[in-house]
Design an enzyme around this catalytic site. Structure first.
Site, PDB file in Angstrom:
ATOM      1  N   HIS A  56       0.839  -1.205   0.000  1.00  0.00           N
ATOM      2  CA  HIS A  56       0.000   0.000   0.000  1.00  0.00           C
ATOM      3  C   HIS A  56       0.870   1.249   0.000  1.00  0.00           C
ATOM      4  O   HIS A  56       1.788   1.386   0.807  1.00  0.00           O
ATOM      5  CB  HIS A  56      -0.899  -0.028   1.244  1.00  0.00           C
ATOM      6  CG  HIS A  56      -1.895   1.073   1.302  1.00  0.00           C
ATOM      7  ND1 HIS A  56      -2.037   1.893   2.409  1.00  0.00           N
ATOM      8  CD2 HIS A  56      -2.816   1.509   0.397  1.00  0.00           C
ATOM      9  CE1 HIS A  56      -3.000   2.768   2.196  1.00  0.00           C
ATOM     10  NE2 HIS A  56      -3.489   2.561   0.980  1.00  0.00           N
ATOM     11  N   HIS A  70      -0.337  11.024  -2.705  1.00  0.00           N
ATOM     12  CA  HIS A  70      -1.610  10.581  -2.156  1.00  0.00           C
ATOM     13  C   HIS A  70      -2.490  11.763  -1.741  1.00  0.00           C
ATOM     14  O   HIS A  70      -3.662  11.840  -2.102  1.00  0.00           O
ATOM     15  CB  HIS A  70      -1.388   9.668  -0.947  1.00  0.00           C
ATOM     16  CG  HIS A  70      -2.666   9.239  -0.294  1.00  0.00           C
ATOM     17  ND1 HIS A  70      -3.279   9.978   0.705  1.00  0.00           N
ATOM     18  CD2 HIS A  70      -3.462   8.172  -0.508  1.00  0.00           C
ATOM     19  CE1 HIS A  70      -4.391   9.380   1.075  1.00  0.00           C
ATOM     20  NE2 HIS A  70      -4.530   8.277   0.353  1.00  0.00           N
TER      21      HIS A  70
END
Length: 291
Positions: free
Chosen positions: A53, A96
């Protein structure tokens, strides 16, 4: 005496180099989209897969960073999940957050910076330490991943599927790229644009899995994300009946449970039906591949 010290120093340096060379990277190489589809085709004898991740950040290794991706591959042939954003001058970069404050030495919106300005910043790891690493572009990541890893692209903001498909084609990256989608309509659009593209699509609960199967998307091009909590076993059974692998997001609560109780937590998740673990703890999750 000085000569002996010098010999000892050289010996230690040589031993360190040998040790570093012995740390083999777990690279994956696919020659065609069909090979990638076969890699993700479910069968009862396939080993579990680890998805890193945000690329597998650890202390000294920031998220969404090529050097971090390389480091994660020391532990397992991870899928490299990363986040795609857009700069002020419309270059696709990895980031992100909407803002730069948490993960870089900059501040403010990513979209307020040109690529040249972004490249002057340094990335910070999740502990807030400044590293020597820089923000990569998506093009750089796709070039790096060829012959090394599968990248899973989590598209942020309003970046159109047409733009993502175009750069994947430009970089000839269909054989090692997966695009993450969050609803059936977007998944269908990607599939219509490029029928060979691997798509991670949501399959929340039995109804969500059924909708995915009825979407018209070729099951060979689907990986099903079942959520961040274990679904009922019927979800896994339905997906596996159609040869579709299931991704379970362990980032968060399930990772913390494994950190407290050990890899038996991950093993149970796999035994219950999960095929791919999307984790924030690559070293611990990868240890199930050795046990």
């Amino acid at each position: 005496m000085k000569a002996w010290k010098r010999i000892l120093q050289l010996s230690l340096v040589f031993s360190l180099l040998v040790f570093l060379q012995a740390q083999e990277k777990h690279y994956l190489v696919f020659e065609s989209p069909a090979q990638l589809q076969e890699y993700f085709r479910w069968s009862p004898d396939k080993a579990p897969i680890i998805s890193a991740h945000r690329g597998g950040p650890m202390e000294g290794y920031p998220e969404n960073c090529i050097e971090t991706f390389e480091h994660a591959l020391l532990y397992a042939p991870c899928l490299i999940e990363c986040d795609v954003a857009r700069s002020k001058d419309s270059v696709l970069v990895l980031m992100h957050d909407r803002t730069l404050d948490r993960t870089t030495t900059g501040s403010g919106l990513v979209s307020d910076y040109t690529l040249e300005e972004l490249k002057k910043l340094y990335l910070k790891d999740n502990q807030g330490n400044i590293t020597p690493y820089r923000i990569p572009t998506l093009a750089e990541v796709l070039d790096w991943a060829r012959g090394r890893a599968i990248v899973e692209l989590d598209i942020k903001g309003s970046i159109a599927p047409e733009e993502i498909v175009a750069i994947i084609r430009e970089k000839r990256a269909l054989s090692y790229t997966v695009v993450i989608t969050y609803n059936i309509e977007v998944a269908k659009k990607y599939h219509a644009l490029e029928p060979q593209l691997m798509i991670s699509a949501s399959a929340r609960g039995i109804e969500g899995a059924q909708r995915l199967l009825e979407s018209g998307i070729n099951p060979s091009c689907i990986i099903a994300f079942v959520g961040v909590y274990e679904p009922e076993k019927k979800v896994y059974e339905l997906l596996h009946k159609n040869s579709i692998m299931a991704i379970l997001g362990t980032m968060g609560n399930l990772d913390r449970k494994a950190e407290k109780h050990g890899i038996s937590v991950y093993k149970k998740l796999i035994n219950n039906g999960a095929d791919i673990l999307a984790t924030n703890n690559v070293p611990l999750a990868a240890s199930i591949l050795c046990n």
